[in-house]
Design an enzyme around this catalytic site. Structure first.
Site, short mmCIF file in Angstrom:
data_model
loop_
_atom_site.label_atom_id
_atom_site.label_comp_id
_atom_site.label_asym_id
_atom_site.label_seq_id
_atom_site.Cartn_x
_atom_site.Cartn_y
_atom_site.Cartn_z
N ARG A 53 27.22 -43.46 -24.96
CA ARG A 53 28.14 -44.08 -25.93
C ARG A 53 28.00 -45.58 -25.78
NH1 ARG A 53 28.08 -39.92 -28.02
NH2 ARG A 53 29.76 -38.50 -28.56
N ASP B 209 20.31 -45.79 -27.85
CA ASP B 209 20.47 -44.84 -28.95
C ASP B 209 21.89 -44.92 -29.50
OD1 ASP B 209 19.52 -42.70 -30.63
OD2 ASP B 209 20.78 -41.33 -29.48
N GLU C 109 28.62 -49.11 -33.60
CA GLU C 109 27.69 -48.36 -34.45
C GLU C 109 28.35 -47.71 -35.65
OE1 GLU C 109 26.34 -45.37 -31.51
OE2 GLU C 109 27.25 -43.86 -32.79
N HIS D 61 21.37 -43.33 -32.92
CA HIS D 61 22.11 -42.15 -32.47
C HIS D 61 21.40 -40.86 -32.91
CE1 HIS D 61 26.34 -41.04 -30.93
NE2 HIS D 61 25.52 -40.03 -30.71
P1 NAD Z 1 28.91 -33.65 -19.17
O1 NAD Z 1 30.38 -33.56 -19.36
O2 NAD Z 1 28.15 -32.38 -18.91
O3 NAD Z 1 28.57 -34.68 -17.99
C1 NAD Z 1 29.18 -35.92 -17.87
C2 NAD Z 1 29.11 -36.31 -16.41
O4 NAD Z 1 29.60 -37.64 -16.30
C3 NAD Z 1 29.98 -35.43 -15.50
O5 NAD Z 1 29.23 -34.96 -14.41
C4 NAD Z 1 31.08 -36.37 -15.03
O6 NAD Z 1 31.54 -36.09 -13.71
C5 NAD Z 1 30.35 -37.71 -15.10
N1 NAD Z 1 31.25 -38.86 -15.09
C6 NAD Z 1 32.53 -38.95 -15.53
N2 NAD Z 1 32.97 -40.19 -15.30
C7 NAD Z 1 32.00 -40.87 -14.69
C8 NAD Z 1 31.89 -42.20 -14.20
N3 NAD Z 1 32.91 -43.05 -14.26
N4 NAD Z 1 30.71 -42.57 -13.65
C9 NAD Z 1 29.67 -41.70 -13.57
N5 NAD Z 1 29.72 -40.43 -14.01
C10 NAD Z 1 30.87 -40.03 -14.57
O7 NAD Z 1 28.35 -34.37 -20.48
P2 NAD Z 1 26.88 -34.32 -21.08
O8 NAD Z 1 26.75 -33.14 -21.99
O9 NAD Z 1 25.91 -34.48 -19.98
O10 NAD Z 1 26.90 -35.59 -22.02
C11 NAD Z 1 26.99 -36.90 -21.47
C12 NAD Z 1 27.29 -37.88 -22.58
O11 NAD Z 1 26.16 -37.96 -23.46
C13 NAD Z 1 28.43 -37.46 -23.52
O12 NAD Z 1 29.69 -37.85 -23.03
C14 NAD Z 1 28.11 -38.17 -24.79
O13 NAD Z 1 28.76 -39.42 -24.80
C15 NAD Z 1 26.61 -38.41 -24.71
N6 NAD Z 1 25.86 -37.71 -25.76
C16 NAD Z 1 25.03 -38.43 -26.56
C17 NAD Z 1 24.30 -37.80 -27.55
C18 NAD Z 1 23.35 -38.54 -28.44
O14 NAD Z 1 22.97 -38.02 -29.50
N7 NAD Z 1 22.88 -39.72 -28.07
C19 NAD Z 1 24.43 -36.42 -27.73
C20 NAD Z 1 25.27 -35.71 -26.87
C21 NAD Z 1 26.00 -36.36 -25.89
#
Ligand code: NAD
Length: 333
Positions: free
Chosen positions: A237, A261, A266, A298
Site C-alpha cells: 500500500r 506498484d 493513487e 497497482h
Molecule cells: P497477510 O495478512 O497474509 O500478511 C501480512 C503480514 O504482515 C502478517 O504476517 C502480519 O503479521 C504482518 N505485519 C503486520 N503488521 C506489521 C508490521 N508493522 N511490520 C511488519 N509486518 C507486519 O497479507 P498478504 O496477503 O500477504 O498481503 C500483504 C499486503 O499486500 C496486503 O495488506 C495488501 O496491502 C497488499 N496487496 C497488494 C496487492 C497488489 O495488487 N499490489 C494485492 C494484494 C495485496
C-alpha cells in the site's frame, strides 16, 4: 439471491464475476457501476442488499451510513486489504465487511520480482533504446541478485512466497514481522528487528498491511539507516512509504532504485486512462522523472488465476451471508 452494486467496475471485473456467479448456485444479481464508491456515488446503491467495492473506493463513516440508510446489509470487498474501510462505523451499523484474504500470493510476489529485475537490469529502458536503434549499454549496468541480502517486511501469505522466490535466486533473506511465520523460519529466513533489517539489506520489499502503525513505516528517519543505494520495492500500500522522503533519498543516491506498484495518492490516478489529461500531482510526476524509479499502476494482483479466485470468493462470501452461514472471510471489527 442478493442484489449487489459493484463499484469501480472494469470489463475484467464483469467477466470474472459473471463467470463465478454462473458457476455457483448463489444466483446473485450484479449491477455494475463504473464509478468509484465515495460520498458522491453511494446514493447510486439503491434497492441493493450488498455492495462490492475495491481498493480505492471510500468506505468511511459517511458512505457506510448512506449505504445502511438505503438498506445495504453487507459489503463484499473484492480485495485483501481493507484499510479504506471505517471498521468502527461498519460495526456500529452492523454491516459485515467481507473480503478475499488470499487469492494468489504468487501474483503479487512475482510482480515484486518483476519490479526488482526490471530496475536492476533496466529492461524497460533497454526495450525503448533498442526500439530506437540505440544498442549502447552505458547506463544499463546491474548487479547479480545471487548473494545479495533481501529484507522482507511482513511475512504473511505474499511475503512467504516472496521469501521463497528470493531464496531461489540465491539471496540471503532477512525478515521483520511482529508475528514470525514458521514456514519462513523453516526455509532459513532470519528474523531481525526492523532497524537491523534496514541496515543490512541491499533490497527491501514491503509486504505488510497499511494500518495506523505502518503508515510511513519507511520515511526520512529510516532512510538514515539503510545502505547507500538500497533498492526499495512497495507492492503493498502506498502510504507505507513517505513518498517525499523517497524523492529526497533518490536525489542523494541513498535510495538507489525504487519500484512501486502502489502510491500514497493513487486513488486519483490509478486504474484510469489519464493520457489526455493534465496530472496535477507534482509528487507523482517528480517520481516519474527518475531513471531509477519503476512504477506500475497497482497491477500486482492482475493475473487470470487471481481474478478467478477473487470472483469465486466474493460470490461465495455473498452466498454465505445470504444463507446465514458462518462468514469465514469477515473482517473482525
Ligand atoms: P497477510 O495478512 O497474509 O500478511 C501480512 C503480514 O504482515 C502478517 O504476517 C502480519 O503479521 C504482518 N505485519 C503486520 N503488521 C506489521 C508490521 N508493522 N511490520 C511488519 N509486518 C507486519 O497479507 P498478504 O496477503 O500477504 O498481503 C500483504 C499486503 O499486500 C496486503 O495488506 C495488501 O496491502 C497488499 N496487496 C497488494 C496487492 C497488489 O495488487 N499490489 C494485492 C494484494 C495485496
Amino acid at each position: 439471491m442478493l442484489r449487489c452494486a459493484v463499484f469501480s467496475t472494469k470489463p475484467y471485473d464483469r467477466q470474472f464475476l459473471d463467470q463465478a456467479n454462473s458457476e455457483s448456485d448463489g444466483g446473485h444479481r450484479f449491477d455494475y457501476l463504473d464509478v468509484p464508491l465515495n460520498d458522491r456515488t453511494a446514493s447510486l446503491a439503491v434497492d441493493q442488499d450488498a455492495v462490492c467495492a475495491f481498493v480505492n473506493d471510500v468506505l468511511d463513516a459517511a458512505v457506510l451510513e448512506t449505504l445502511a440508510g438505503q438498506g445495504v446489509k453487507v459489503i463484499a470487498m473484492r480485495c485483501a486489504g481493507f484499510n479504506n474501510v471505517d471498521l468502527a462505523a461498519a460495526h456500529r451499523l452492523d454491516i459485515p465487511i467481507l473480503r478475499v484474504p488470499a487469492y494468489s500470493p504468487h501474483a503479487v510476489a512475482e510482480h515484486a520480482l518483476a519490479l526488482i529485475l526490471g530496475l536492476n537490469r533496466h529492461t524497460h529502458r533497454a526495450w525503448s533504446r533498442v526500439r530506437d536503434g540505440n544498442f549502447e549499454l552505458d547506463g544499463l549496468l546491474g548487479f547479480d541478485l545471487n548473494g545479495k541480502t533481501v529484507g522482507v517486511v511482513g511475512t504473511g501469505r505474499i511475503g512467504e512466497v516472496f521469501c521463497q522466490i528470493m531464496q531461489g535466486l540465491g539471496c540471503r533473506v532477512l525478515a521483520y514481522d511482529p508475528y514470525p511465520n514458521e514456514n519462513c523460519t523453516a526455509m532459513g529466513v532470519q528474523y531481525r528487528e526492523l532497524d537491523d533489517l534496514l541496515r543490512e539489506s541491499d533490497i527491501i520489499s514491503l509486504h505488510c498491511p497499511l494500518s495506523p502503525e505502518t503508515h510511513h513505516l519507511i520515511g526520512a528517519p529510516q532512510l538514515r539507516l539503510v545502505k547507500h543505494g538500497v533498492m526499495i520495492i512497495n507492492t503493498s500500500r502506498g502510504a507505507l512509504l513517505n513518498t517525499r522522503a523517497m524523492i529526497d533519498g533518490l536525489k542523494t543516491g541513498r535510495v538507489g532504485a525504487l519500484g512501486l506498484d502502489v502510491y500514497e495518492e493513487e486513488a486519483d490516478l490509478f486504474f484510469e486512462n489519464l493520457s489526455n489529461k493534465v496530472i496535477s500531482d507534482d509528487v507523482f510526476m517528480r517520481l516519474t522523472t527518475f531513471p531509477n524509479v519503476l512504477i506500475t499502476g497497482h497491477q500486482g494482483f492482475f493475473t487470470s488465476e487471481a481474478l478467478a479466485n477473487i470472483a469465486a470468493t466474493t460470490v461465495g462470501n455473498l452466498t454465505a451471508f445470504d444463507r446465514g452461514e458462518a462468514l469465514e472471510n469477515r473482517v473482525i471489527s
